[in-house]
Design a protein around this motif. Structure first.
Motif, PDB file in Angstrom:
ATOM      1  N   UNK A   1      14.894  16.250  10.817  1.00 57.25           N
ATOM      2  CA  UNK A   1      16.166  15.544  10.715  1.00 57.25           C
ATOM      3  C   UNK A   1      16.028  14.076  10.411  1.00 57.25           C
ATOM      4  N   UNK A   2      14.851  13.652   9.975  1.00 57.65           N
ATOM      5  CA  UNK A   2      14.571  12.242   9.705  1.00 57.65           C
ATOM      6  C   UNK A   2      14.661  11.955   8.209  1.00 57.65           C
ATOM      7  N   UNK A   3      15.367  10.879   7.852  1.00 54.76           N
ATOM      8  CA  UNK A   3      15.484  10.467   6.457  1.00 54.76           C
ATOM      9  C   UNK A   3      14.909   9.067   6.290  1.00 54.76           C
ATOM     10  N   UNK A   4      14.134   8.880   5.234  1.00 54.12           N
ATOM     11  CA  UNK A   4      13.565   7.571   4.940  1.00 54.12           C
ATOM     12  C   UNK A   4      12.250   7.335   5.654  1.00 54.12           C
ATOM     13  N   UNK A   5      11.354   6.617   4.972  1.00 60.03           N
ATOM     14  CA  UNK A   5      10.015   6.419   5.529  1.00 60.03           C
ATOM     15  C   UNK A   5       9.978   5.391   6.649  1.00 60.03           C
ATOM     16  N   UNK A   6      10.927   4.459   6.662  1.00 61.90           N
ATOM     17  CA  UNK A   6      10.979   3.512   7.771  1.00 61.90           C
ATOM     18  C   UNK A   6      11.287   4.242   9.073  1.00 61.90           C
ATOM     19  N   UNK A   7      12.261   5.140   9.028  1.00 58.92           N
ATOM     20  CA  UNK A   7      12.603   5.906  10.227  1.00 58.92           C
ATOM     21  C   UNK A   7      11.491   6.873  10.590  1.00 58.92           C
TER      22      UNK A   7
ATOM     23  N   UNK B   1       1.928  21.001  12.083  1.00 58.91           N
ATOM     24  CA  UNK B   1       0.915  21.601  11.201  1.00 58.91           C
ATOM     25  C   UNK B   1      -0.126  20.554  10.795  1.00 58.91           C
ATOM     26  N   UNK B   2      -0.936  20.114  11.750  1.00 62.89           N
ATOM     27  CA  UNK B   2      -1.897  19.031  11.479  1.00 62.89           C
ATOM     28  C   UNK B   2      -2.908  19.369  10.379  1.00 62.89           C
ATOM     29  N   UNK B   3      -3.317  20.655  10.271  1.00 62.07           N
ATOM     30  CA  UNK B   3      -4.319  20.994   9.263  1.00 62.07           C
ATOM     31  C   UNK B   3      -3.779  20.818   7.842  1.00 62.07           C
ATOM     32  N   UNK B   4      -2.511  21.219   7.633  1.00 62.23           N
ATOM     33  CA  UNK B   4      -1.908  21.045   6.306  1.00 62.23           C
ATOM     34  C   UNK B   4      -1.586  19.573   6.047  1.00 62.23           C
ATOM     35  N   UNK B   5      -1.162  18.890   7.099  1.00 61.81           N
ATOM     36  CA  UNK B   5      -0.841  17.473   6.967  1.00 61.81           C
ATOM     37  C   UNK B   5      -2.080  16.672   6.566  1.00 61.81           C
ATOM     38  N   UNK B   6      -3.227  16.984   7.168  1.00 60.63           N
ATOM     39  CA  UNK B   6      -4.464  16.272   6.835  1.00 60.63           C
ATOM     40  C   UNK B   6      -4.886  16.531   5.391  1.00 60.63           C
ATOM     41  N   UNK B   7      -4.773  17.760   4.960  1.00 60.22           N
ATOM     42  CA  UNK B   7      -5.149  18.098   3.588  1.00 60.22           C
ATOM     43  C   UNK B   7      -4.300  17.318   2.597  1.00 60.22           C
ATOM     44  N   UNK B   8      -3.011  17.221   2.876  1.00 58.02           N
ATOM     45  CA  UNK B   8      -2.108  16.485   1.991  1.00 58.02           C
ATOM     46  C   UNK B   8      -2.409  14.991   2.024  1.00 58.02           C
ATOM     47  N   UNK B   9      -2.631  14.451   3.219  1.00 57.94           N
ATOM     48  CA  UNK B   9      -2.949  13.027   3.340  1.00 57.94           C
ATOM     49  C   UNK B   9      -4.211  12.675   2.575  1.00 57.94           C
ATOM     50  N   UNK B  10      -5.234  13.511   2.678  1.00 56.16           N
ATOM     51  CA  UNK B  10      -6.492  13.242   2.001  1.00 56.16           C
ATOM     52  C   UNK B  10      -6.347  13.296   0.488  1.00 56.16           C
ATOM     53  N   UNK B  11      -5.469  14.178  -0.015  1.00 58.87           N
ATOM     54  CA  UNK B  11      -5.206  14.227  -1.452  1.00 58.87           C
ATOM     55  C   UNK B  11      -4.554  12.937  -1.928  1.00 58.87           C
ATOM     56  N   UNK B  12      -3.639  12.401  -1.106  1.00 61.51           N
ATOM     57  CA  UNK B  12      -2.996  11.129  -1.445  1.00 61.51           C
ATOM     58  C   UNK B  12      -4.039  10.020  -1.502  1.00 61.51           C
TER      59      UNK B  12
ATOM     60  N   UNK C   1       0.820  -1.214   0.000  1.00 64.49           N
ATOM     61  CA  UNK C   1       0.000   0.000   0.000  1.00 64.49           C
ATOM     62  C   UNK C   1       0.853   1.262   0.000  1.00 64.49           C
ATOM     63  N   UNK C   2       2.003   1.207   0.706  1.00 67.48           N
ATOM     64  CA  UNK C   2       2.886   2.384   0.723  1.00 67.48           C
ATOM     65  C   UNK C   2       3.493   2.606  -0.653  1.00 67.48           C
ATOM     66  N   UNK C   3       3.955   1.530  -1.270  1.00 65.43           N
ATOM     67  CA  UNK C   3       4.545   1.633  -2.609  1.00 65.43           C
ATOM     68  C   UNK C   3       3.536   2.220  -3.591  1.00 65.43           C
ATOM     69  N   UNK C   4       2.298   1.738  -3.519  1.00 67.57           N
ATOM     70  CA  UNK C   4       1.267   2.237  -4.432  1.00 67.57           C
ATOM     71  C   UNK C   4       0.872   3.668  -4.112  1.00 67.57           C
ATOM     72  N   UNK C   5       0.924   4.019  -2.825  1.00 68.93           N
ATOM     73  CA  UNK C   5       0.607   5.393  -2.438  1.00 68.93           C
ATOM     74  C   UNK C   5       1.665   6.349  -2.982  1.00 68.93           C
ATOM     75  N   UNK C   6       2.921   5.954  -2.892  1.00 69.25           N
ATOM     76  CA  UNK C   6       4.011   6.794  -3.391  1.00 69.25           C
ATOM     77  C   UNK C   6       3.901   6.958  -4.901  1.00 69.25           C
ATOM     78  N   UNK C   7       3.636   5.872  -5.602  1.00 69.87           N
ATOM     79  CA  UNK C   7       3.534   5.935  -7.067  1.00 69.87           C
ATOM     80  C   UNK C   7       2.325   6.763  -7.490  1.00 69.87           C
TER      81      UNK C   7
ATOM     82  N   UNK D   1       2.647   9.453   5.311  1.00 65.45           N
ATOM     83  CA  UNK D   1       4.082   9.399   5.015  1.00 65.45           C
ATOM     84  C   UNK D   1       4.348   9.560   3.525  1.00 65.45           C
ATOM     85  N   UNK D   2       3.504   8.975   2.697  1.00 68.01           N
ATOM     86  CA  UNK D   2       3.698   9.046   1.249  1.00 68.01           C
ATOM     87  C   UNK D   2       3.596  10.478   0.732  1.00 68.01           C
ATOM     88  N   UNK D   3       2.818  11.297   1.402  1.00 70.09           N
ATOM     89  CA  UNK D   3       2.618  12.654   0.928  1.00 70.09           C
ATOM     90  C   UNK D   3       3.592  13.676   1.477  1.00 70.09           C
TER      91      UNK D   3
END
Length: 785
Positions: A208-214, A250-261, A109-115, A235-237
């Motif tokens: 300071x975090x790199x990579x989606x696993x971290x 910034x939860x309001x912007x984060x939610x908007x981006x997540x919903x677009x994904x 699901x993460x791979x497909x979300x990123x693509x 995470x994908x967005x």
């Protein structure tokens, strides 16, 4: 008749012709018009073809110079690595916050979300996607993209993160061509799952975090395989703007981006509309954790040791336009780790110095006088587990007290007025011009006429301010500018016994005394290598700030600060070491003096140097007006002790050589002592202080040394025009100083308080000066080679 019939016949003939053409229907275009049209068409096609050929040629020309891209570059993190002077890694910003995840452990699901979010045609394109580029352009024009996809494919984004700098200045046609070329190569050499794996592990995820696993561990305290659909979509967005889409800040912007994904996933039929709606209904804060602790690649102890130095490194990088969070930089610094560790241990343990409390603070900077390299820096002691805390080594809101005297008073006097080291100066009653405010020495006594050397090593305030008045504020300010210090407001006589500068500025200024008069702007970063392998080297360009005579004579006088039995810096003495320096203590303002013991001060400094190192140390409390937060008379030596132990360590790894007098300086004997004067200026020197400037307590005669070394009275020798500047407008705490009792270096209280008093101008003054400022900027600049 004929004349009337002729026009009628002509009109009738014309009408007949028009009827015949109408009956005949549309006529074919003339052959000449068609030929013109064809020529225009040919030209347009030729231009297009030539443009395509030229573009292709330019593309391949740029592609030939594209950097190499390897598997290690694709799979490695994009953190900023910081190295010390020996090339050893001291910090990896971002690397400590990265846990690699293999393709087999990436949720489908993460791979497909990123693509779905970054590159819907990922499995169909070959690294670049003309359809995507045209679609992105159309979407940008029509506003139909919802901010989901740009023109770059996922592979191109991976290449950019792996090889190229993300700086705006590098977004050129050449870089775009090279990016596209390398994307083609990566697509050819690696499978789609591999490319997706590299991307998911490389992207920056904020904080300071790199990579989606971290990121899964940081934000949710779980592995990727344990996250639900809403969390995976979040995470994908995030990579598009990891700061703005931070679900914590910034939860309001984060939610908007997540919903677009989620909507994009539903549109691509990766999930159903019902699944998307259910995930969108989930709170953005669901599952977020408060503990964001992660494994550090740099030990906690090392991080503490270099904290202040690193903070200043990142500030320098920011000033140079580098992005330390996504730039993948290699930063080489001037840090001497041995010197840094010793300085850290001196101020954080009781093995060297007995500190009164854990709240007693220190700020210190060490500079190489011969090039301006900052080799060590401490921003505080007992700071706990704070990363990038207050760096007291560079703060400028505390008075430098008497360490200002060589910089603003005696240095300019030698440079511009040719004062010899035995210049007679007056330690007599002094009132600030245009006021009724008196200045006193630490012992509230007057010594009459003494030498400039004695006034300096005993740290007498009145002779210093009198000397500054003879020099003039304008010339003194010019001298300070040459040492990298500029001020927003006009300086006053009071600043002659206290400047608002940092230990970094002061170490660099004193370094100019050590090297013979050349100022180097202090700097920490020596080289930066960007992801594309391009190296940017940095040095500090030396600028002559004073004559070699001035530097040598000041140094010779400041040796006595440490070695003379009456010197104010005897606690800094190191047996056998050639060194010089100056003390500084800043007393409390009069309205607070009765709340602290006699001799207590707010700040205590010592700045000293050899030919190889300049060390400046500030000590005191952050909240100096809080009960008990004073530096007692006995504790004023702590700054000297810190210097002594640090310089003892530094001296072990450098030659111990003395300064030699330049040809522009002549040695002489005065009262059995070795003194110096600027060659050609050996005559007696008058003190031209006037009665009207200082008040009725000042004498009008001028004492000077005669050729036989005895004190005489002389008013006809070389004269110096006294300054017309005076402290007459809004002077800071221009109140009479109270006795402080045995402190060997207290300055006038006027240098410490922010209270202002307005007074009338003196009749002899022609220019008013404003209160001193605690703002500064560096005048010199780095030179990039």
């Amino acid at each position: 008749m004929s004349s009337h019939n002729e026009p009628r016949e002509t009109r009738m003939s014309r009408h007949a012709d028009e009827r015949q053409r109408a009956e005949a229907g549309p006529q074919k275009p003339r052959r000449g018009g068609w030929r013109t049209f064809r020529r225009i068409l040919y030209v347009i096609v030729a231009v297009i073809v030539l443009g395509l050929l030229a573009g292709a040629g330019l593309f391949f020309y740029y592609a030939q110079s594209a950097p190499q891209i390897s598997k290690s570059a694709l799979s490695s993190d994009a953190s900023t690595r910081v190295y010390d002077a020996d090339g050893k890694v001291i910090s990896r910003l971002g690397a400590q916050n990265r846990t690699y995840v293999k393709a087999k452990n990436i949720p489908i699901l993460l791979a497909k979300a990123v693509i779905s979010t970054e590159d819907k045609r990922f499995y169909k394109n070959n690294g670049i996607d003309p359809v995507r580029i045209l679609g992105a352009a159309f979407a940008n024009v029509t506003g139909s993209s919802l901010g989901m996809q740009g023109g770059s494919t996922l592979t191109q984004q991976l290449v950019k993160l792996s090889v190229f700098s993300t700086a705006a200045s590098d977004r050129t046609l050449k870089r775009k061509a090279q990016e596209a070329w390398l994307a083609l190569k990566v697509d050819h050499d690696y499978s789609k799952p591999q490319i997706l794996e590299y991307y998911i592990n490389k992207v920056y995820m904020g904080n300071g975090v790199y990579g989606m696993q971290t990121a899964a561990q940081y934000y949710y305290g779980k592995k990727l395989t344990e996250l639900n659909l809403a969390q995976l979509a979040q995470l994908a967005g995030m990579p598009q703007s990891p700061v703005s889409y931070d679900p914590i800040k910034y939860p309001q912007y984060a939610k908007k981006r997540r919903d677009l994904v989620l909507q994009s996933m539903a549109k691509s039929k990766v999930i159903t509309s019902e699944q998307a709606q259910q995930a969108q209904a989930t709170s953005i804060s669901s599952g977020l954790v408060k503990d964001h602790s992660l494994t550090s690649a740099t030990s906690a102890h090392t991080t503490k040791v270099v904290d202040a130095y690193l903070k200043q490194v990142y500030q320098e990088l920011k000033n140079k336009g580098y992005n330390t969070t996504t730039g993948g930089l290699k930063v080489y610094t001037n840090l001497d780790m041995g010197a840094q560790k010793r300085l850290y241990n001196i101020v954080n343990t009781n093995n060297y110095v007995n500190f009164p409390s854990s709240k007693f603070q220190v700020g210190s900077t060490i500079v190489n006088p011969n090039n301006g390299k900052v080799v060590a820096m401490i921003g505080g002691r007992k700071t706990g587990n704070v990363t990038f805390g207050l760096n007291r080594a560079v703060q400028t809101d505390r008075s430098s007290a008497s360490t200002a005297k060589p910089l603003m008073d005696y240095g300019p006097a030698i440079e511009y007025l040719y004062y010899p080291t035995y210049e007679p100066v007056k330690d007599t009653a002094f009132t600030y011009p245009g006021t009724t405010k008196s200045l006193y020495d630490w012992d509230r006594k007057y010594q009459g006429t003494i030498t400039m050397r004695k006034a300096l090593y005993e740290s007498r305030n009145i002779p210093a301010v009198r000397t500054l008045q003879n020099v003039g504020i304008k010339k003194a300010t010019t001298f300070l500018n040459g040492l990298g210090m500029s001020f927003d407001k006009t300086l006053t006589l009071q600043n002659g016994i206290g400047l608002y500068i940092s230990s970094e500025q002061e170490a660099a200024a004193y370094a100019a005394f050590a090297n013979g008069g050349t100022y180097y702007k202090p700097y920490l970063v020596s080289k930066v290598v960007t992801q594309d392998g391009k190296a940017h080297n940095y040095t500090s360009t030396g600028k002559k700030a004073m004559s070699s005579a001035t530097a040598f004579m000041l140094t010779d006088m400041m040796k006595d600060v440490i070695t003379n039995e009456n010197g104010s810096g005897r606690s800094a003495a190191i047996s056998g070491l050639y060194q010089a320096g100056k003390t500084g203590t800043d007393s409390y303002p009069d309205d607070y003096a009765d709340k602290v013991p006699d001799g207590a001060t707010m700040d205590s400094w010592f700045t000293g140097y050899t030919k190889n190192y300049a060390v400046s140390v500030w000590t005191g409390y952050d909240k100096q007006f809080q009960t008990g937060h004073y530096v007692s008379e006995s504790q004023t030596s702590i700054a000297q002790e810190i210097y002594k132990y640090e310089m003892s360590y530094l001296a072990q790894q450098s030659p111990n050589s003395n300064w030699t007098a330049p040809s522009t300086v002549t040695e002489t004997k005065q009262n059995g002592n070795t003194e110096y004067y600027v060659t050609g200026h050996a005559g007696t020197v008058s003190d031209t202080t006037s009665t009207s400037q200082y008040g009725s307590t000042n004498t009008t005669s001028s004492s000077a040394y005669s050729s036989n070394g005895q004190v005489t009275t002389n008013s006809s020798s070389r004269t110096t025009t006294s300054t017309t500047e005076s402290s007459t407008s809004k002077e800071s705490s221009s109140t009479e100083q109270k006795p402080t009792g045995g402190d060997d270096d207290n300055t006038d209280s006027s240098t410490t308080s922010s209270t202002t008093t307005t007074s009338s101008a003196s009749s002899t003054s022609t220019a008013n000066s404003t209160s001193e400022t605690n703002n500064h900027t560096n005048a010199a600049s780095d030179a990039e080679s």
